[in-house]
Design an enzyme around this catalytic site. Structure first.
Site, mmCIF file in Angstrom:
data_model
loop_
_atom_site.group_PDB
_atom_site.id
_atom_site.type_symbol
_atom_site.label_atom_id
_atom_site.label_comp_id
_atom_site.label_asym_id
_atom_site.label_seq_id
_atom_site.Cartn_x
_atom_site.Cartn_y
_atom_site.Cartn_z
ATOM 1 N N GLY A 17 -31.917 -16.961 -22.110
ATOM 2 C CA GLY A 17 -31.942 -17.162 -20.661
ATOM 3 C C GLY A 17 -33.321 -17.593 -20.214
ATOM 4 C CB CYS A 18 -34.962 -17.184 -16.942
ATOM 5 S SG CYS A 18 -36.566 -17.362 -16.170
ATOM 6 C CG PHE A 19 -39.162 -19.897 -20.578
ATOM 7 C CD1 PHE A 19 -39.524 -19.838 -19.248
ATOM 8 C CD2 PHE A 19 -39.328 -21.108 -21.244
ATOM 9 C CE1 PHE A 19 -40.049 -20.939 -18.580
ATOM 10 C CE2 PHE A 19 -39.859 -22.222 -20.598
ATOM 11 C CZ PHE A 19 -40.220 -22.126 -19.259
ATOM 12 C CD1 TRP A 20 -41.415 -18.147 -16.666
ATOM 13 C CD2 TRP A 20 -40.369 -17.747 -14.728
ATOM 14 N NE1 TRP A 20 -41.633 -19.226 -15.848
ATOM 15 C CE2 TRP A 20 -41.006 -19.008 -14.651
ATOM 16 C CE3 TRP A 20 -39.655 -17.291 -13.633
ATOM 17 C CZ2 TRP A 20 -40.947 -19.806 -13.512
ATOM 18 C CZ3 TRP A 20 -39.602 -18.087 -12.498
ATOM 19 C CH2 TRP A 20 -40.243 -19.330 -12.444
ATOM 20 C CB CYS A 166 -34.723 -13.949 -15.764
ATOM 21 S SG CYS A 166 -36.059 -15.123 -15.592
#
Length: 169
Positions: A17-20, A166
């Site tokens: 998913g969102c890498f952050w 996220c």
């Protein structure tokens, strides 16, 4: 130093998913002497050269938002990293994590050698049967070209503590 007292750092690459949020959670769980030596966010698994965040977000480059970690295998095992990977995201949704939808948010384990591939397939099979009790959408593929994300994405949630974390579990 003799080779018997030195452990060679290893590389692990995952997309969840969102890498952050992925970076933030791995740093929180394995940082501060718990085996994670470094981590960077970037793009992997695509077909275009030098992808940008804007291009990856279109879904047209084929890249996943990913995390590449350097870790000390004498402190944390590859298997432990992958078990955490499966605990921190929903591996049963195809190309989606919460409201984030698209191939760039897919669940992937990018392996760097035959041993990693064997462990990744074993852990994936185990969590599908024993944890999720259903098939997972995670794919296990050889790591290809890695592209670092733009600098403003690195350590994003450390720099922006109120930022979008996220939908990680």
């Amino acid at each position: 130093m003799s080779s018997s007292t030195t452990t060679t750092p290893q590389t692990a690459t995952v997309a969840a998913g969102c890498f952050w949020g992925v970076e933030h959670l791995f740093r929180k769980h394995f940082g501060n002497g718990k085996g994670l030596l470094d981590a960077k966010v970037g793009y992997s698994g695509g077909h275009s050269a030098s992808p940008s965040y804007r291009a990856v977000c279109t879904g047209d480059t084929g890249h996943a938002e990913a995390l590449q970690m350097t870790y000390d295998p004498s402190i944390v095992s590859y298997r432990s990293l992958l078990e955490f990977f499966y605990r921190m995201h929903d591996a049963t949704t195809l190309n989606r994590q919460g409201p984030d939808v698209g191939t760039q948010y897919r669940s992937v384990i990018f392996t760097h050698n035959d041993e990693q591939e064997k462990i990744a397939k074993d852990v994936t099979e185990k969590v599908a049967k024993e944890w999720f009790k259903q098939p997972v959408s995670t794919v296990v593929v050889p790591a290809g070209q890695w592209w670092d994300a733009e600098e403003y994405h690195q350590l994003y949630l450390n720099k922006n503590p109120e930022g979008y974390e996220c939908p990680a579990q």
